[in-house]
Design an enzyme around this catalytic site. Structure first.
Site, mmCIF file in Angstrom:
data_model
loop_
_atom_site.group_PDB
_atom_site.id
_atom_site.type_symbol
_atom_site.label_atom_id
_atom_site.label_comp_id
_atom_site.label_asym_id
_atom_site.label_seq_id
_atom_site.Cartn_x
_atom_site.Cartn_y
_atom_site.Cartn_z
ATOM 1 C CB CYS A 117 21.526 -26.605 23.454
ATOM 2 S SG CYS A 117 21.572 -25.159 22.390
ATOM 3 C CE LYS A 147 20.389 -20.864 11.932
ATOM 4 N NZ LYS A 147 20.492 -19.714 12.848
ATOM 5 N N GLY A 178 25.296 -37.484 39.601
ATOM 6 C CA GLY A 178 24.672 -37.183 40.883
ATOM 7 C C GLY A 178 23.414 -37.984 41.151
ATOM 8 C CB ALA A 232 7.089 -36.812 11.403
ATOM 9 C CB SER A 233 10.057 -34.891 16.319
ATOM 10 O OG SER A 233 11.371 -35.351 15.980
ATOM 11 C CE1 TYR A 234 13.697 -29.566 18.031
ATOM 12 C CE2 TYR A 234 11.615 -30.220 19.001
ATOM 13 C CZ TYR A 234 12.949 -29.904 19.136
ATOM 14 O OH TYR A 234 13.538 -29.926 20.377
ATOM 15 C CB VAL A 235 14.782 -33.965 16.366
ATOM 16 C CG1 VAL A 235 16.119 -34.674 16.189
ATOM 17 C CG2 VAL A 235 14.784 -33.128 17.631
ATOM 18 C CB ALA A 236 12.338 -36.522 12.422
ATOM 19 C CG LEU A 237 10.008 -32.995 9.924
ATOM 20 C CD1 LEU A 237 8.805 -32.074 9.750
ATOM 21 C CD2 LEU A 237 9.975 -34.126 8.909
ATOM 22 C CD GLU A 238 15.233 -28.440 13.690
ATOM 23 O OE1 GLU A 238 14.830 -27.288 13.961
ATOM 24 O OE2 GLU A 238 15.855 -29.140 14.513
ATOM 25 C CG ASP A 292 14.645 -30.558 27.529
ATOM 26 O OD1 ASP A 292 14.237 -29.382 27.494
ATOM 27 O OD2 ASP A 292 15.339 -31.063 26.634
ATOM 28 C CG HIS A 317 9.795 -2.155 0.262
ATOM 29 N ND1 HIS A 317 8.975 -3.224 -0.014
ATOM 30 C CD2 HIS A 317 10.202 -1.655 -0.932
ATOM 31 C CE1 HIS A 317 8.873 -3.362 -1.324
ATOM 32 N NE2 HIS A 317 9.615 -2.414 -1.899
#
Length: 512
Positions: free
Chosen positions: A76, A85, A149, A216-222, A349, A487
């Protein structure tokens, strides 16, 4: 060979003595040893230390296949959420510059982006986080060891330094939080030799130039999104579908927007070989699986984003009989993050069936620390965890996809409210809003408990965080309708949503 045998014999003597000493005294070096210095591992170790435990963290990062290295903090911090980001923000600023002129800003000259300036700033910030993590561990009295380790038994770890020096540690409990690394395809000649992954893209000194993103995972598209946004010629190659595991209507809108944004897509295609030309360019050849036709093009960079593999192979789990999923290679864990071997736990993960999300690993790690210290019995709740895909038009979601809701409750058992809306900021800028869309999936009966909420639009992550709390509390559609919106915002469209898919009415929001 003789030297190797002597070294092995010496290690066995040291190890045997250390284990014998522990068995005789009943004492361990540490209450807890965490293997893995990512967000989850660090959170667990610091929390345990705060609860009075004697804790050590082992963290060692093998360089990527291209030689990229980084510091403490895991995926991350170094090669994931944080640099992603920030580069996403760089792309958004490029769009904002274009919008600014319609809002009256006089911008003279050509506006261009400099990769080196952005990369240096992002990398320097990441390095500051690496240092900050080291300081936090020291402040909280957590021992940090830059060692790889491997488990010897359920209480003993062998640590190996970069120089090959061995260290033996014992602990009452061992936590595994080693995360995952990007995969390369094994059946494409030249894939590893000429391609890079998300382990490399954020640490490039020079612009990647014209880029092919495979996957086309989120990693790819981002990644494709921010590369397009800073002005690079970018193509995404998709084998089957985009954003597998996400709501597929929303996934279609995400890719539709990317295409309108300037990202090219090669659908139903698989790469077959990669060659480096004398010019330095990469020639990529692929096959369209629908037509069977072969195609090729040249690129400056090839980014593989075809999935991730858990970092479990070097842990020695097979020798100890720790159960691992044959399909994924991940550790099979119980609701309390326990493995099949007593005193050994795993989360993040590498846990089978766990979401690969930083906040869940952090929360799970802290809760585990409390349980191991005997301070709590609370388990991690993995239901209704919100997430956001940081594509140019962000997609945030929490709860069930429409497909999963139908599967669990039946098509007639759910009600889907939806709306196409136009963010106010898009109006003066004359930006296309045809993919700005909201969907709220509810039980059809009673007060209509909300099962899933999906938002495609600017600042989706900021919008969805509060609504994820509502879903944790069992929010209903009736309560949503009783909520007064702020609003003018895009978020207020969620509390005004009233058209169902079942009705067949036009869900486009009109007026303010």
């Amino acid at each position: 060979m003789a030297a190797l045998c002597r070294g092995s014999h010496r290690w066995k003597k040291i190890n045997s003595f250390h284990v014998l000493k522990r068995n005789l005294t009943g004492k361990h070096d540490y209450d807890l040893v965490v293997i893995g210095g990512g967000s989850g591992g660090l959170a667990c170790s610091k929390e345990a230390a705060q609860l009075g435990q004697k804790v050590a963290v082992l963290d060692y990062v093998d360089p990527s296949a291209k030689g990229t290295k980084w510091g403490l903090g895991g995926t991350c911090v170094n090669v994931g959420c944080i640099p992603k980001k920030l580069m996403h923000q760089a792309a958004l600023l490029g769009t904002a510059v274009k919008d600014a002129q319609r809002y009256g800003w006089q911008i003279s000259g050509t506006v261009s982006h400099d990769w080196a300036t952005m990369a240096e700033a992002v990398q320097n910030y990441v390095k500051s986080l690496n240092w900050g993590h080291r300081v936090q561990l020291q402040d909280k009295k957590v021992t940090y060891l830059n060692l790889k380790g491997t488990l010897v038994d359920k209480h003993t770890i062998r640590g190996l330094s970069k120089a090959g020096k061995e260290t033996i540690l014992t602990a009452k409990n061992i936590v595994l939080a080693t995360g995952g690394r990007p995969k390369y395809p094994s059946n494409v000649p030249g894939a590893m030799e000429h391609g890079i992954t998300s382990d490399d893209i954020f640490w490039l000194k020079k612009s990647p130039g014209k880029t092919l993103v495979v996957g086309a995972s989120y990693v790819a598209l981002e990644c494709a999104g921010f590369l397009t946004g800073i002005g690079l010629d970018t193509t995404v190659m998709v084998r089957t579908i985009a954003l597998r595991g996400f709501d597929q209507q929303m996934a279609g809108l995400v890719t539709d927007h990317l295409e309108s944004y300037g990202t090219r897509f090669e659908w139903k295609s698989v790469p077959t070989r990669v060659e480096k030309l004398s010019s330095g360019a990469l020639k990529v050849t692929w096959t369209n699986t629908q037509t069977g036709c072969e195609h090729s093009d040249t690129f400056d960079s090839l980014l593989w984003a075809v999935g991730r593999a858990p970092e479990t192979k070097a842990l020695g789990l097979d020798k100890l009989g720790v159960q691992i999923s044959k399909e994924t290679g991940k550790i099979i864990v119980g609701p309390d993050e326990s493995s099949s071997l007593p005193n050994i736990y795993a989360f993040g993960d590498i846990g089978e069936g766990r979401p690969e999300l930083t906040p869940t690993a952090i929360k799970a790690g802290r809760l585990l620390a409390h349980r191991l210290a005997g301070r709590s019995s609370e388990l991690m709740n993995y239901d209704n965890v919100a997430t956001t895909v940081f594509t140019p038009l962000e997609y945030g979601c929490v709860g069930l996809s429409e497909e999963e809701a139908e599967k669990r409750h039946g098509k007639d058992g759910i009600e889907v409210y939806h709306a196409f809306y136009k963010p106010l900021e898009f109006t003066v800028a004359q930006r296309d809003s045809s993919q700005c869309y909201i969907k709220v999936i509810c039980e059809r009966a009673g007060h209509q408990k909300i099962l899933g909420l999906h938002f495609l639009g600017p600042n989706a992550g900021e919008v969805l965080q509060g609504f994820s709390l509502a879903l944790q509390c069992g929010a209903t559609y009736r309560q949503l309708m009783q909520t007064v919106g702020i609003h003018p915002t895009s978020a207020e469209e969620l509390v005004k949503i009233n058209i169902t898919k079942r009705s067949g009415l036009d869900p486009t929001v009109t007026g303010c």
